[in-house]
Design a protein around this motif. Structure first.
Motif, PDB file in Angstrom:
ATOM      1  N   GLU A 124      10.798   7.467  11.551  1.00 28.01           N
ATOM      2  CA  GLU A 124      11.641   7.632  10.517  1.00 28.01           C
ATOM      3  C   GLU A 124      11.670   8.877   9.807  1.00 28.01           C
ATOM      4  O   GLU A 124      12.744   9.353   9.310  1.00 28.01           O
ATOM      5  N   LEU A 125      10.603   9.285   9.346  1.00 30.30           N
ATOM      6  CA  LEU A 125      10.512  10.602   8.694  1.00 30.30           C
ATOM      7  C   LEU A 125      10.855  11.737   9.358  1.00 30.30           C
ATOM      8  O   LEU A 125      11.484  12.678   8.801  1.00 30.30           O
ATOM      9  N   ALA A 182      10.413   1.475   3.671  1.00 36.76           N
ATOM     10  CA  ALA A 182       9.497   0.400   3.780  1.00 36.76           C
ATOM     11  C   ALA A 182      10.197  -0.788   4.284  1.00 36.76           C
ATOM     12  O   ALA A 182       9.875  -1.538   5.021  1.00 36.76           O
ATOM     13  N   ASP A 183      11.468  -0.640   3.840  1.00 34.88           N
ATOM     14  CA  ASP A 183      12.432  -1.959   4.449  1.00 34.88           C
ATOM     15  C   ASP A 183      12.549  -1.691   5.840  1.00 34.88           C
ATOM     16  O   ASP A 183      12.640  -2.618   6.458  1.00 34.88           O
ATOM     17  N   ARG A 184      12.705  -0.422   6.486  1.00 33.48           N
ATOM     18  CA  ARG A 184      13.093  -0.155   7.917  1.00 33.48           C
ATOM     19  C   ARG A 184      12.044  -0.542   8.655  1.00 33.48           C
ATOM     20  O   ARG A 184      11.983  -1.027   9.610  1.00 33.48           O
ATOM     21  N   ILE A 208      14.029  10.349   3.274  1.00 30.00           N
ATOM     22  CA  ILE A 208      14.426   8.992   3.006  1.00 30.00           C
ATOM     23  C   ILE A 208      13.421   8.567   1.813  1.00 30.00           C
ATOM     24  O   ILE A 208      12.196   8.900   1.459  1.00 30.00           O
ATOM     25  N   SER A 209      14.134   7.599   1.106  1.00 31.85           N
ATOM     26  CA  SER A 209      13.190   7.231  -0.113  1.00 31.85           C
ATOM     27  C   SER A 209      12.260   6.050   0.413  1.00 31.85           C
ATOM     28  O   SER A 209      12.508   5.495   1.522  1.00 31.85           O
ATOM     29  N   ASN A 210      11.142   6.002  -0.414  1.00 27.96           N
ATOM     30  CA  ASN A 210      10.199   5.031   0.104  1.00 27.96           C
ATOM     31  C   ASN A 210      10.439   3.609   0.011  1.00 27.96           C
ATOM     32  O   ASN A 210      10.033   2.915   1.325  1.00 27.96           O
ATOM     33  N   ALA A 234       2.651  -0.613   0.073  1.00 37.06           N
ATOM     34  CA  ALA A 234       1.707  -0.493   1.391  1.00 37.06           C
ATOM     35  C   ALA A 234       2.331   0.746   2.456  1.00 37.06           C
ATOM     36  O   ALA A 234       1.649   1.650   2.977  1.00 37.06           O
ATOM     37  N   CYS A 235       3.813   0.834   2.144  1.00 36.65           N
ATOM     38  CA  CYS A 235       4.517   2.167   2.828  1.00 36.65           C
ATOM     39  C   CYS A 235       3.871   3.230   2.356  1.00 36.65           C
ATOM     40  O   CYS A 235       3.551   4.295   3.042  1.00 36.65           O
TER      41      CYS A 235
END
Length: 150
Positions: A14-15, A27-29, A21-23, A36-37
């Motif tokens: 993802e990164l 985290a949602d993805r 991308i916001s944390n 934790a993310c």
């Protein structure tokens, strides 16, 4: 060393696609809580797995629409000759990547210039003037159907 488990692998994917991308979205993805993310991303950074974030630039919009891969063979196969060449390439803004490779040649370069005339100048007046350069072969990029560099 940080373990690259399935979750870390998904975070890195993802990164790689979007370093901004916001944390919360990341985290949602991934299916983690935001805290934790964030801990995992920070650990990947501390461990040196993630070494930085960068913008992906459009070369044509920046006036560098000519792209070529150039192979360079040195006339001497010494550490000194390599150091001289690598120093020269580090100072050449046209050279976006310089790789020391195995095989019949020593170096593979990714070179970006405005156009063919600017490349000719680089080829003759920059690359051709580096002591120890024995052979130069140029492959002009006609298109890039896949380019995953960030």
């Amino acid at each position: 060393m940080t373990k690259i488990d399935a979750i870390n692998h998904r975070i890195l994917q993802e990164l790689s696609r979007d370093g901004r991308i916001s944390n919360l979205v990341l985290a949602d993805r991934i299916g983690l809580s935001p805290s934790a993310c964030l801990r995992r991303v920070q650990e990947l950074e501390r461990a040196g797995v993630i070494t930085g974030y960068r913008a992906v630039l459009n070369p044509a919009r920046m006036g560098t629409g000519f792209l070529a891969y150039v192979t360079v063979g040195l006339s001497q196969h010494t550490k000194t000759a390599q150091e001289v060449f690598e120093r020269a390439m580090a100072h050449a803004p046209e050279v976006r990547e310089c790789h020391n490779v195995t095989g019949a040649i020593e170096y593979l370069l990714r070179v970006e210039t405005a156009d063919l005339a600017a490349y000719k100048h680089f080829h003759t007046d920059v690359l051709g003037m580096v002591p120890g350069v024995g052979t130069i072969s140029t492959m002009v990029v006609m298109g890039s159907p896949k380019d995953a560099r960030a």
